[in-house]
Design a protein around this motif. Sequence first.
Motif, mmCIF file in Angstrom:
data_model
loop_
_atom_site.group_PDB
_atom_site.id
_atom_site.type_symbol
_atom_site.label_atom_id
_atom_site.label_comp_id
_atom_site.label_asym_id
_atom_site.label_seq_id
_atom_site.Cartn_x
_atom_site.Cartn_y
_atom_site.Cartn_z
ATOM 1 N N ALA A 1 22.160 14.417 34.710
ATOM 2 C CA ALA A 1 22.273 12.958 35.069
ATOM 3 C C ALA A 1 21.614 12.408 35.990
ATOM 4 N N LYS A 2 21.417 12.922 37.264
ATOM 5 C CA LYS A 2 20.827 12.292 38.296
ATOM 6 C C LYS A 2 19.358 12.508 38.024
ATOM 7 N N ASP B 1 28.095 24.883 27.531
ATOM 8 C CA ASP B 1 26.968 25.278 27.089
ATOM 9 C C ASP B 1 26.312 24.450 26.005
ATOM 10 N N ALA B 2 27.144 23.622 25.532
ATOM 11 C CA ALA B 2 26.653 22.509 24.639
ATOM 12 C C ALA B 2 25.634 21.445 25.664
ATOM 13 N N ALA B 3 26.120 21.222 26.689
ATOM 14 C CA ALA B 3 25.443 20.282 27.648
ATOM 15 C C ALA B 3 24.046 21.099 28.160
ATOM 16 N N GLU C 1 15.874 22.687 39.360
ATOM 17 C CA GLU C 1 16.961 22.387 40.028
ATOM 18 C C GLU C 1 18.087 22.445 39.114
ATOM 19 N N CYS C 2 17.910 21.945 37.799
ATOM 20 C CA CYS C 2 18.850 22.005 36.645
ATOM 21 C C CYS C 2 19.158 23.727 36.246
ATOM 22 N N ILE C 3 18.283 24.507 36.436
ATOM 23 C CA ILE C 3 18.441 25.953 36.119
ATOM 24 C C ILE C 3 19.520 26.364 37.020
ATOM 25 N N GLU C 4 19.048 26.031 38.255
ATOM 26 C CA GLU C 4 19.758 26.726 39.382
ATOM 27 C C GLU C 4 21.163 26.154 39.413
ATOM 28 N N ARG D 1 29.693 12.617 28.229
ATOM 29 C CA ARG D 1 29.400 12.278 29.696
ATOM 30 C C ARG D 1 28.102 11.232 30.150
ATOM 31 N N SER D 2 27.773 10.323 29.068
ATOM 32 C CA SER D 2 26.960 9.291 29.249
ATOM 33 C C SER D 2 27.605 8.396 30.269
ATOM 34 N N ASP D 3 26.726 7.708 31.109
ATOM 35 C CA ASP D 3 27.076 6.774 32.087
ATOM 36 C C ASP D 3 26.560 5.354 31.389
#
Length: 529
Positions: free
Chosen positions: A115-116, A188-190, A122-125, A233-235
């Motif tokens: 989201a950020k 897992d969906a995310a 970074e997403c993978i980690e 989880r949408s803002d």
Amino acid sequence: MTDLHPVRRALLSVSDKTGLVELGEALAKRGVELLSTGGTAKALRDAGLEVKDVAEVTGFPEMMDGRVKTLHPMVHGGLLALRDDAAHSAAMEQHGIGAIDLLVVNLYPFEATVAKGAGYDECIENIDIGGPAMIRAAAKNHRYVNVVVDVEDYGALLEQLDANDGATTTAFRQKLALTAYARTAAYDAAVSTWLAGALEDTAPRRRAFAGTLAQTLRYGENPHQKAAFYRDRSDRPGVASAVQHQGKELSYNNINDTDAAFELVSEFLPKDGPACAIIKHANPCGVARGKTLIDAYTRAFDCDRTSAFGGIVALNLKLDEQTAEEIVKIFTEVVIAPGADDAAKAVFARKKNLRLLTTDGLANPAEAGTMLRQVSGGFLVQDKDNGRLSLDDLKVVTKRAPSDEEMADMLFAWRVAKHVKSNAIVYAKDGATVGVGAGQMSRVDSTRIAARKAQDMAEAVGLPEVPTKGSVVASDAFFPFPDGLLTAAEAGATAVIQPGGSMRDDEVIAAADEAGLAMVFTGMRHFRH
């Protein structure tokens, strides 16, 4: 087999430290041994609690930047062992595996990282591996093991322990297991949804969606249908994230209609002036711009005063007292706006059943997104309709070009038509709708209904002539024959905006020229089913 099983040993490993110390203290007071990892262990120790590192239990240090720490038989054996199985008990004794009765885990903040706008690496980690593995193990063995994945369940856990002398019931553990599996499924969906986006795969072989319960509803579209409302989880500002200041609980239909109203009014940016949309059964019965917010509301209301009764009002600016006083003159189900001042709230407080929602912003109509619709045996997925037009996108196809005033009204009507169920026809004049035809099987019927609505408006408001005289008309899809366009001309429309693309475009253009109409093609349609 006993229903109650005591909690003597707990493993805590959390990313979100909210309530962690309080939970740890409460468990320690009840004599529960605490195991933990990394930052969680440090937070508990800093609070003066005695904690054993998982590394002490496994005999292996955390390694590979924390990627490997709980993936070990000493952990998973403690979670998965059947306490009343002799072979399992023998294996535990032989290998020195201690039972783990409670697992408290919330996962690496993958969704928040995406989201950020974090980069790929970074997403993978931030994809958790050990957490989901432990959660699934504990949830599978819920006959004996409690698994807590939400901070909201800390209190319920402690209440269970107090009520059952340090033990929990099977029913409670089953409910925790249900929540746990839903959490790992959502996680897992995310991850899979993000990866599909990163790979620009618009139709992956398997697709998963997830949500978090916002509220259980009294019923669905009808009283015999059960229903619930889930948030993703949408803002994105809107009904899902809005603050409700007063009024009874929103119904299924309220939520659906309020979403339609707010998405429509969000087409009109605050910098361009006040705007109001009034929705009934997911279709607009009046939309207008104005010099002031009360002016916009009044002009939208005048379009169809009858249908506005019991409708949903959406505003693109902060609600003020004067506008609030005008709104409460009739029964309104919901008002949604980016904000409301104290004086406006005081006005609404006199109407206890009127719901007031504030969103702290408008939805971005150009923002990309995904829409989901279930059908028998499956579901349809598509991009959100974020199509937008400017003057440069319009193609004049008639001998007469529209005036500047007609062009402005056509763009206004086009934005509204995008939010009307197809077949959609919208007459507009001076920045306000004067007739809306929605959801008909024939475009001609929609054109006639919208014109009849304009006649009703003239009678209700006391206008000297039908407001379609000198109006523009927008059609969400092309006119397949000249008949619909000629019906609009008979109603008094002087300019037409439509997608074009019919096999008979030449006939339609010729009919427009003969009637003296100006017409532009958009090259884009807005079917809404």
